[in-house]
Every structure is written in C-alpha cells, then in structure tokens.
Motif scaffolding. Structure first.
Motif, PDB file in Angstrom:
ATOM      1  N   LEU A 278      54.536 -20.813   3.880  1.00  0.00           N
ATOM      2  CA  LEU A 278      53.839 -20.025   4.892  1.00  0.00           C
ATOM      3  C   LEU A 278      52.324 -20.049   4.689  1.00  0.00           C
ATOM      4  CD1 LEU A 278      56.131 -16.852   5.146  1.00  0.00           C
ATOM      5  CD2 LEU A 278      55.938 -18.709   6.800  1.00  0.00           C
ATOM      6  N   GLY A 279      51.908 -20.142   3.430  1.00  0.00           N
ATOM      7  CA  GLY A 279      50.476 -20.086   3.140  1.00  0.00           C
ATOM      8  C   GLY A 279      49.738 -21.382   3.382  1.00  0.00           C
ATOM      9  N   THR A 280      50.444 -22.523   3.349  1.00  0.00           N
ATOM     10  CA  THR A 280      49.759 -23.800   3.499  1.00  0.00           C
ATOM     11  C   THR A 280      50.068 -24.505   4.814  1.00  0.00           C
ATOM     12  OG1 THR A 280      51.572 -24.878   2.273  1.00  0.00           O
ATOM     13  CG2 THR A 280      49.642 -24.213   1.019  1.00  0.00           C
ATOM     14  N   GLY A 281      51.087 -24.033   5.529  1.00  0.00           N
ATOM     15  CA  GLY A 281      51.417 -24.629   6.826  1.00  0.00           C
ATOM     16  C   GLY A 281      51.444 -23.577   7.910  1.00  0.00           C
ATOM     17  N   SER A 282      52.009 -23.934   9.043  1.00  0.00           N
ATOM     18  CA  SER A 282      52.158 -22.996  10.155  1.00  0.00           C
ATOM     19  C   SER A 282      53.621 -22.987  10.576  1.00  0.00           C
ATOM     20  CB  SER A 282      51.264 -23.414  11.328  1.00  0.00           C
ATOM     21  OG  SER A 282      51.422 -22.528  12.418  1.00  0.00           O
ATOM     22  N   TYR A 283      54.312 -21.922  10.198  1.00  0.00           N
ATOM     23  CA  TYR A 283      55.748 -21.832  10.435  1.00  0.00           C
ATOM     24  C   TYR A 283      56.099 -20.460  11.015  1.00  0.00           C
ATOM     25  CZ  TYR A 283      55.556 -25.824   7.279  1.00  0.00           C
ATOM     26  OH  TYR A 283      55.245 -27.021   6.690  1.00  0.00           O
ATOM     27  N   PRO A 284      55.809 -20.262  12.296  1.00  0.00           N
ATOM     28  CA  PRO A 284      56.050 -18.947  12.910  1.00  0.00           C
ATOM     29  C   PRO A 284      57.506 -18.517  12.877  1.00  0.00           C
ATOM     30  CG  PRO A 284      55.478 -20.607  14.569  1.00  0.00           C
ATOM     31  CD  PRO A 284      55.190 -21.209  13.250  1.00  0.00           C
ATOM     32  N   LEU A 317      50.629 -11.894   3.179  1.00  0.00           N
ATOM     33  CA  LEU A 317      50.557 -13.206   3.825  1.00  0.00           C
ATOM     34  C   LEU A 317      50.972 -13.126   5.287  1.00  0.00           C
ATOM     35  CD1 LEU A 317      50.132 -16.261   3.535  1.00  0.00           C
ATOM     36  CD2 LEU A 317      52.476 -16.431   2.705  1.00  0.00           C
ATOM     37  N   LEU A 318      52.073 -12.431   5.562  1.00  0.00           N
ATOM     38  CA  LEU A 318      52.562 -12.326   6.936  1.00  0.00           C
ATOM     39  C   LEU A 318      51.562 -11.618   7.838  1.00  0.00           C
ATOM     40  CD1 LEU A 318      56.299 -11.396   6.264  1.00  0.00           C
ATOM     41  CD2 LEU A 318      55.440 -13.569   7.140  1.00  0.00           C
ATOM     42  N   LEU A 319      50.994 -10.520   7.368  1.00  0.00           N
ATOM     43  CA  LEU A 319      50.042  -9.757   8.181  1.00  0.00           C
ATOM     44  C   LEU A 319      48.730 -10.511   8.366  1.00  0.00           C
ATOM     45  CD1 LEU A 319      50.711  -6.231   6.662  1.00  0.00           C
ATOM     46  CD2 LEU A 319      51.193  -6.922   9.013  1.00  0.00           C
ATOM     47  N   GLY A 320      48.378 -11.346   7.388  1.00  0.00           N
ATOM     48  CA  GLY A 320      47.126 -12.090   7.486  1.00  0.00           C
ATOM     49  C   GLY A 320      47.219 -13.325   8.363  1.00  0.00           C
ATOM     50  N   ARG A 321      48.376 -14.003   8.357  1.00  0.00           N
ATOM     51  CA  ARG A 321      48.492 -15.279   9.060  1.00  0.00           C
ATOM     52  C   ARG A 321      49.469 -15.253  10.235  1.00  0.00           C
ATOM     53  NH1 ARG A 321      46.842 -20.069   6.240  1.00  0.00           N
ATOM     54  NH2 ARG A 321      48.494 -21.184   7.339  1.00  0.00           N
ATOM     55  N   TYR A 322      50.389 -14.290  10.240  1.00  0.00           N
ATOM     56  CA  TYR A 322      51.453 -14.305  11.247  1.00  0.00           C
ATOM     57  C   TYR A 322      51.637 -12.927  11.900  1.00  0.00           C
ATOM     58  CZ  TYR A 322      52.631 -18.680   8.866  1.00  0.00           C
ATOM     59  OH  TYR A 322      52.589 -19.944   8.319  1.00  0.00           O
ATOM     60  N   PHE A 323      50.541 -12.210  12.068  1.00  0.00           N
ATOM     61  CA  PHE A 323      50.641 -10.854  12.615  1.00  0.00           C
ATOM     62  C   PHE A 323      51.316 -10.858  13.984  1.00  0.00           C
ATOM     63  CE2 PHE A 323      49.118  -7.307  15.162  1.00  0.00           C
ATOM     64  CZ  PHE A 323      49.340  -6.229  14.312  1.00  0.00           C
ATOM     65  N   ASP A 324      50.891 -11.732  14.867  1.00  0.00           N
ATOM     66  CA  ASP A 324      51.454 -11.749  16.228  1.00  0.00           C
ATOM     67  C   ASP A 324      52.952 -12.044  16.216  1.00  0.00           C
ATOM     68  OD1 ASP A 324      48.966 -11.206  17.275  1.00  0.00           O
ATOM     69  OD2 ASP A 324      48.488 -13.295  17.716  1.00  0.00           O
ATOM     70  N   GLU A 325      53.397 -12.835  15.250  1.00  0.00           N
ATOM     71  CA  GLU A 325      54.818 -13.194  15.186  1.00  0.00           C
ATOM     72  C   GLU A 325      55.677 -12.040  14.686  1.00  0.00           C
ATOM     73  OE1 GLU A 325      52.614 -16.858  15.593  1.00  0.00           O
ATOM     74  OE2 GLU A 325      52.383 -15.205  14.168  1.00  0.00           O
ATOM     75  N   ILE A 326      55.174 -11.256  13.735  1.00  0.00           N
ATOM     76  CA  ILE A 326      56.019 -10.213  13.132  1.00  0.00           C
ATOM     77  C   ILE A 326      55.789  -8.834  13.725  1.00  0.00           C
ATOM     78  CG2 ILE A 326      56.020 -11.522  10.979  1.00  0.00           C
ATOM     79  CD1 ILE A 326      54.317  -9.163   9.808  1.00  0.00           C
ATOM     80  N   TRP A 327      54.672  -8.629  14.448  1.00  0.00           N
ATOM     81  CA  TRP A 327      54.338  -7.296  14.918  1.00  0.00           C
ATOM     82  C   TRP A 327      55.386  -6.701  15.857  1.00  0.00           C
ATOM     83  CZ3 TRP A 327      52.450  -3.064  13.629  1.00  0.00           C
ATOM     84  CH2 TRP A 327      52.060  -2.073  14.548  1.00  0.00           C
ATOM     85  N   PRO A 328      55.985  -7.447  16.776  1.00  0.00           N
ATOM     86  CA  PRO A 328      56.988  -6.835  17.648  1.00  0.00           C
ATOM     87  C   PRO A 328      58.108  -6.137  16.868  1.00  0.00           C
ATOM     88  CG  PRO A 328      56.347  -8.956  18.539  1.00  0.00           C
ATOM     89  CD  PRO A 328      55.707  -8.852  17.189  1.00  0.00           C
ATOM     90  N   GLU A 329      58.646  -6.783  15.840  1.00  0.00           N
ATOM     91  CA  GLU A 329      59.725  -6.164  15.065  1.00  0.00           C
ATOM     92  C   GLU A 329      59.197  -5.106  14.110  1.00  0.00           C
ATOM     93  OE1 GLU A 329      62.995  -6.509  15.505  1.00  0.00           O
ATOM     94  OE2 GLU A 329      62.383  -7.712  17.234  1.00  0.00           O
ATOM     95  N   LEU A 330      58.036  -5.362  13.519  1.00  0.00           N
ATOM     96  CA  LEU A 330      57.461  -4.376  12.607  1.00  0.00           C
ATOM     97  C   LEU A 330      57.113  -3.087  13.339  1.00  0.00           C
ATOM     98  CD1 LEU A 330      56.338  -3.464   9.890  1.00  0.00           C
ATOM     99  CD2 LEU A 330      54.214  -4.704  10.414  1.00  0.00           C
ATOM    100  N   SER A 331      56.551  -3.203  14.530  1.00  0.00           N
ATOM    101  CA  SER A 331      56.174  -2.013  15.292  1.00  0.00           C
ATOM    102  C   SER A 331      57.401  -1.189  15.679  1.00  0.00           C
ATOM    103  CB  SER A 331      55.382  -2.407  16.546  1.00  0.00           C
ATOM    104  OG  SER A 331      56.154  -3.238  17.393  1.00  0.00           O
ATOM    105  N   LYS A 332      58.506  -1.850  15.967  1.00  0.00           N
ATOM    106  CA  LYS A 332      59.748  -1.115  16.252  1.00  0.00           C
ATOM    107  C   LYS A 332      60.215  -0.360  15.019  1.00  0.00           C
ATOM    108  CE  LYS A 332      61.550  -4.370  19.728  1.00  0.00           C
ATOM    109  NZ  LYS A 332      62.634  -5.360  20.001  1.00  0.00           N
ATOM    110  N   ALA A 333      60.150  -1.024  13.853  1.00  0.00           N
ATOM    111  CA  ALA A 333      60.592  -0.380  12.611  1.00  0.00           C
ATOM    112  C   ALA A 333      59.726   0.820  12.274  1.00  0.00           C
ATOM    113  CB  ALA A 333      60.572  -1.392  11.469  1.00  0.00           C
ATOM    114  N   LEU A 334      58.424   0.742  12.584  1.00  0.00           N
ATOM    115  CA  LEU A 334      57.526   1.870  12.308  1.00  0.00           C
ATOM    116  C   LEU A 334      57.822   3.067  13.204  1.00  0.00           C
ATOM    117  CD1 LEU A 334      54.158  -0.059  11.812  1.00  0.00           C
ATOM    118  CD2 LEU A 334      55.456   1.161  10.055  1.00  0.00           C
TER     119      LEU A 334
END
Length: 480
Positions: A278-284, A317-334
C-alpha cells in the motif's frame, strides 16, 4: 571471557611483560582439546577489541575456521563423538568450516561424514547445523544427487531445505521440485521454505523465477502464510518496482488471503506485506479490503489491546494515502450505535486526539488535512456526527485557542447540547504531570471568544465552563 574484556580495557597500556602474563593466564585457564578450541574461535574474536570493524572480525573468524578445518581433516579427527561436540557448539557462525571439510575429504570420507552427521542431528535440538549445510552445499552435483536420499533422512527438514537453497542459483531446479513434492506428501512442513529463503543467494534472484516459485509454494497447504513470511523478510518495509511479477503475485495473495481474526494481531508478516504494498503502489481495492478486515476485527473480537502498533500504523497509511477509499465505511462505523456502539469507542481510542502534560497529541484521523470531508460528514449527519467528531478532535490550535476544527464545529453546531457536552468531555479527559493550572488557564483562554457568542446556549455554556475552571484553579493553588 573476563580476561578478554580486561585486556581490551587496558590494551594500550600493557607492557610486553604484562602481555606475556596475560597470555600465560589464558593458557592456564584454557583447555587445549579440539572441541574447546573450535568453540572459542567465535567467542574470542567477537568478544575481542570492540574498535575492530565487524567485517574485519568476520574475516578473522573465517580464517581461523578454515585453519582448524584443515587440521580436522589432516589428523582425521572426524569421530562421531567429536563431531557431536562440534554440532553442539553454540556459535553464531562456523563458516567456512563445513565447506573446507568437503573440499579436503575424499569421496568415501564425505559419504561417511554425511551419514554420521544425519545420525547426530536426528533426535537432537538446538544444534549448530551450519556445518552440515555448508558441507553438503559444497558437493558436486553428481555426488549430491547420490547422497540426497541419505540427506532426506534428516528429521529436521529445515536443514535439507537450507542445503538445497545454499546450492541453488535458480529457483527452478530438480531439487527444489523434490522439496515441493516432500511438502505435498506431508514429509515436510511448508514452513521449511522459510528456511530455504533465508539460505538462498539473493544476488541470483530474478523476477520471473521468484514469482513462479512463490506461487508454487503459496498453492501448497498453508503455503500462503509461508509466502507472506518470505515476502515480509524480502521487502523490509518496501517493495521495489523492479519486480512487477512478484509484486502482482503478492497483491493477489493478499487479496485472496483468508484472515484469522483471532490471530490477526500476531500475524506481523501479513501487516508488513500489506503496508509495503500500500505504501509503494496504488491499490485502492486492497485498501478497502484491509480496512474492512480491521473494522470486522474491531467489532467481533474482544481484545483489550485493540489500540496496537499494527492497527495504528496501518490506519496512518490508509488515512494518508487512501482516505477517499476507506472513508465511506469508516464514517459509518463512527456513527455506530446500539449493540455496535463499541465500534465507535474503539475507533475513538485508535484515531482520536488526546490532551497531555507536554503536548496536544493529534489523533490519526486529524493528522492529514481532510477537514472539508469531516465537516461535510457532520452536515450530512447533524444529529450525531458533530458530537462524535468533536469528542475525538484535537482541542487546541497552535495559538492556544480552540483548534480550527473544534471552532468550526461549535460555530456550525454549537446550539446542539450534545455537541457542547462532547467538547466538555474532550476537555475533561487528559493526562497531566505537576500543576494543572496551565491547562485550566489555556482552556479559559480558548473559551473566551465564546463567552461573547450571540447564541445564548453557547454563551451560557462558555461562561459556566469558565467559572468552573477558575474555581478549579483556586482549589489547585490551595493544594499547592
């Protein structure tokens, strides 16, 4: 050992007479048999003068093991009793002792040495099997093929796998095929391939061979876990772009990996490979999958150590590079509530900010500038999201006032009692050493603009909170 340390301390000031006295004392205290001298090589050099570079020490160790190996062969000392003593030595490395033995012995002597070594190594633990590995690795192909069945009698198959690896310049060869067949037949554990990897010559690694070989290992029973172990040792935190096929294989493995939630936090190899990719490539898609696993873990496993290194570093790492990808599920969990409300509290513990005696620690959710997305979330979920967010947000900004995010939430949603209650709670939870007066004074300073707020509820709350803090300051002064 004590004399060695003593001499190192005083080496520059020892006279010739004292030097001779030291050598005499060492000789009086030391045995002279072969096994003792063999064991002392590693210890004497590595405990010697710390000012000598490690590579120089290694060269000295190798030179001494080469000399004692020649003595071993020249005097035909290879009895099973002595060999057992050598295998039992607790040395860091004994190279090139085994290699020199193989080069100096006759073919018949080598065959006897292999047979006796197998007998010695079987049924015993914690032996120095590098002697055997280096010895067998030095055999020519015809001789090795003839002795392979004898070597296959080793009960600890890691030794056999290490031998084949030490000999190999290509992953694809008849011997690695035979090792795979042994695993398939249940004659060896797939974890032996981890030992294979650690003994393989990295300089010969090619992308095509590596991807194909790891793919074959991964298809064995429990092979995926072994491949993850190998990959994490190979990557050391990063994965270079010079091995695209190996990377593609690693991505497929992670995406297809069946994660055991109960043992997830002990599986550091999985996390190291995931973060390296995740840190060296782009794998949404991988980011979404891994985040889904974390959320499932948080909601299904009762673990007091939920806020741990693996989750923290992965979320960073997820919040820094993949926020848009994980935010929908994270926001529901919050926003979780009812029976699932503990998901929010666990996430708050992991991602939320805190007030400390010497710092205002910013939580992982707020390290990266996603303010607009967070405020939009509040606007879309005004009944719950603003209060949840303000209870996690960093309270103070750089100037001692409330942080811009806290100020924005109060300005927009301050007339909601639950928002002010949540901010109260955030301000009241802190770790502190010494007098707490500086913190109370800082809070009063942050509240001051809101004591003039046009909204009655906000103004009243700020004034009440300020009065309470002033009382606390007086009480603290009296205690001091």
């Amino acid at each position: 050992d004590t004399l060695i340390l003593f001499k190192d301390k005083l080496a520059v000031s020892l006279s010739d007479e004292q030097e001779n006295m030291y050598k005499e004392l060492v000789s009086l205290l030391s045995k002279s048999d072969f096994a003792f001298r063999f064991r002392r090589i590693d210890s004497d050099v590595n405990k010697g003068d710390f000012r000598i570079p490690a590579e120089v020490k290694m060269q000295e160790v190798e030179k001494k093991y080469e000399a004692i190996a020649e003595e071993f062969v020249c005097n035909k000392l290879y009895t099973k009793e002595l060999m057992a003593q050598l295998y039992a030595s607790q040395c860091i490395t004994v190279r090139p002792f085994g290699k020199v033995l193989a080069e100096k012995m006759s073919e018949d002597e080598r065959a006897v040495f292999i047979k006796d070594s197998v007998d010695i190594l079987n049924g015993r633990e914690h032996l120095q099997y590098d002697i055997m590995v280096d010895f067998a690795a030095a055999l020519n192909n015809a001789e090795f093929d003839k002795l392979f069945d004898e070597l296959a009698k080793l009960e600890d198959k890691r030794i056999l796998f290490a031998i084949v690896a030490r000999r190999s310049h290509k992953f694809n060869n008849p011997y690695t095929d035979r090792l795979i067949q042994m695993v398939e037949k249940g004659e060896a554990s797939v974890d032996c391939f981890i030992n294979f990897w650690f003994n393989y010559g990295f300089m010969y690694m090619e992308d095509n061979d590596m991807a194909e070989w790891l793919g074959r290992v991964g298809r064995l029973e429990n092979g995926k876990a072994a491949v993850l172990h190998i990959l994490q040792s190979m990557t050391m935190g990063t994965i270079g772009n010079d091995k695209p096929k190996t990377i593609a294989m690693a991505v497929d493995l992670v995406m297809d990996y069946d994660v055991d939630l109960q043992g997830l936090m002990r599986h550091y190899q999985y996390w190291n490979v995931v973060r390296a990719l995740l840190g060296t490539g782009s794998y949404p898609q991988m980011a979404q999958k891994v985040h889904g696993i974390i959320l499932k873990y948080l909601t299904s496993v009762d673990d007091l150590a939920i806020n741990n290194y693996e989750i923290n570093e992965t979320y960073r790492l997820l919040l820094g590079r993949y926020f848009d990808e994980i935010w929908p599920e994270l926001s529901k969990a919050l926003l979780s509530d009812g029976d699932d409300v503990w998901a929010y509290f666990k996430l708050k513990d992991i991602l939320g900010s805190m007030i400390g005696g010497a710092y205002n620690e910013i939580g992982l959710l707020f390290v990266f500038d996603n303010t607009e997305a967070l405020l939009e979330w509040c606007r879309q979920n005004p009944a719950k999201a603003p209060a949840r967010l303000i209870d996690m947000a960093p309270v103070f900004g750089e100037d001692g006032a409330f942080s811009p995010l806290v100020t924005s939430i109060v300005n927009k949603f301050g007339e909601q009692p639950n928002v002010l209650e949540a901010l109260d709670h955030n301000m009241s939870c802190f770790g502190w050493y010494g007098s707490v007066i500086p913190l109370y004074s800082k809070q009063i300073n942050a509240l001051e603009p809101f004591t003039k707020d046009s909204r009655l509820l906000v103004k009243t709350w700020a004034e009440k909170r300020t009065r309470s803090l002033k009382i606390e300051i007086e009480m603290e002064k009296n205690r001091e």
